[in-house]
Design a protein around this motif. Sequence first.
Motif, PDB file in Angstrom:
ATOM      1  N   SER A 233       0.797  -1.220   0.000  1.00  0.00           N
ATOM      2  CA  SER A 233       0.000   0.000   0.000  1.00  0.00           C
ATOM      3  C   SER A 233       0.832   1.273   0.000  1.00  0.00           C
ATOM      4  O   SER A 233       0.409   2.288  -0.560  1.00  0.00           O
ATOM      5  CB  SER A 233      -0.926   0.030   1.223  1.00  0.00           C
TER       6      SER A 233
ATOM      7  N   ARG B 224       3.575  14.543   0.579  1.00  0.00           N
ATOM      8  CA  ARG B 224       2.346  15.252   0.971  1.00  0.00           C
ATOM      9  C   ARG B 224       1.240  15.059  -0.062  1.00  0.00           C
ATOM     10  O   ARG B 224       0.064  15.038   0.286  1.00  0.00           O
ATOM     11  CB  ARG B 224       2.628  16.734   1.170  1.00  0.00           C
ATOM     12  N   GLY B 225       1.603  14.917  -1.332  1.00  0.00           N
ATOM     13  CA  GLY B 225       0.607  14.666  -2.367  1.00  0.00           C
ATOM     14  C   GLY B 225       0.259  13.199  -2.513  1.00  0.00           C
ATOM     15  O   GLY B 225      -0.901  12.836  -2.726  1.00  0.00           O
ATOM     16  N   LEU B 226       1.258  12.345  -2.369  1.00  0.00           N
ATOM     17  CA  LEU B 226       1.076  10.914  -2.614  1.00  0.00           C
ATOM     18  C   LEU B 226       0.353  10.182  -1.487  1.00  0.00           C
ATOM     19  O   LEU B 226      -0.560   9.380  -1.744  1.00  0.00           O
ATOM     20  CB  LEU B 226       2.460  10.278  -2.841  1.00  0.00           C
TER      21      LEU B 226
ATOM     22  N   PRO C 201      -1.944  10.853   0.900  1.00  0.00           N
ATOM     23  CA  PRO C 201      -3.414  10.847   0.960  1.00  0.00           C
ATOM     24  C   PRO C 201      -4.044  10.013  -0.152  1.00  0.00           C
ATOM     25  O   PRO C 201      -5.041   9.326   0.071  1.00  0.00           O
ATOM     26  CB  PRO C 201      -3.778  12.331   0.817  1.00  0.00           C
ATOM     27  N   ASN C 202      -3.439  10.035  -1.342  1.00  0.00           N
ATOM     28  CA  ASN C 202      -3.968   9.239  -2.456  1.00  0.00           C
ATOM     29  C   ASN C 202      -3.787   7.744  -2.233  1.00  0.00           C
ATOM     30  O   ASN C 202      -4.506   6.938  -2.817  1.00  0.00           O
ATOM     31  CB  ASN C 202      -3.310   9.661  -3.771  1.00  0.00           C
ATOM     32  N   LEU C 203      -2.819   7.380  -1.390  1.00  0.00           N
ATOM     33  CA  LEU C 203      -2.587   5.967  -1.074  1.00  0.00           C
ATOM     34  C   LEU C 203      -3.439   5.500   0.105  1.00  0.00           C
ATOM     35  O   LEU C 203      -3.382   4.336   0.478  1.00  0.00           O
ATOM     36  CB  LEU C 203      -1.103   5.733  -0.757  1.00  0.00           C
ATOM     37  N   GLY C 204      -4.204   6.415   0.700  1.00  0.00           N
ATOM     38  CA  GLY C 204      -5.069   6.049   1.811  1.00  0.00           C
ATOM     39  C   GLY C 204      -4.469   6.260   3.187  1.00  0.00           C
ATOM     40  O   GLY C 204      -4.935   5.673   4.166  1.00  0.00           O
TER      41      GLY C 204
ATOM     42  N   THR D 243      -7.439  17.223   4.760  1.00  0.00           N
ATOM     43  CA  THR D 243      -7.476  17.866   3.442  1.00  0.00           C
ATOM     44  C   THR D 243      -6.198  18.644   3.175  1.00  0.00           C
ATOM     45  O   THR D 243      -5.947  19.050   2.044  1.00  0.00           O
ATOM     46  CB  THR D 243      -8.667  18.838   3.326  1.00  0.00           C
TER      47      THR D 243
END
Length: 129
Positions: free
Chosen positions: A27, A82-84, A86-89, A112
């Motif tokens: 993950s 910081r961008g990646l 949150p997209n990975l859960g 957010t």
Amino acid sequence: MAEEFDVEQFIYIKIPDAIQPVARAESFEDPIDDALEPRALGHVSGGGSLLGNALPDGTRPIKFCGIDVETTDRDAVLEILRGLLPNLGAPLATELHYTARGTKLQDRFLGTEWAVGEPREFLHPGFDI
């Protein structure tokens, strides 16, 4: 000859969730490597889980897990993470621990956005950095 460890180029990702090692790798660790290695920005160098106190049945629950990242450009990697993450859960309150100009800092995921550059007292469970 191996390069000397540079604390200023090290990031510890503290994930407040009971993620098993294989799931953590699939993950988070593998996608982080996929984002960093092609740009020669760094790599995942380790990971682990901090176990809580034993329960009555003798098992020890995972309190949180961590991922070690060695970088060639800490600030660029922080921006990517910081961008990646949150997209990975990554769950709320995931933290990025790092040292900048000798000061221990952390970024904390608020859901957010990230609180960036907070003072940090927590030390890496294995390296005390």
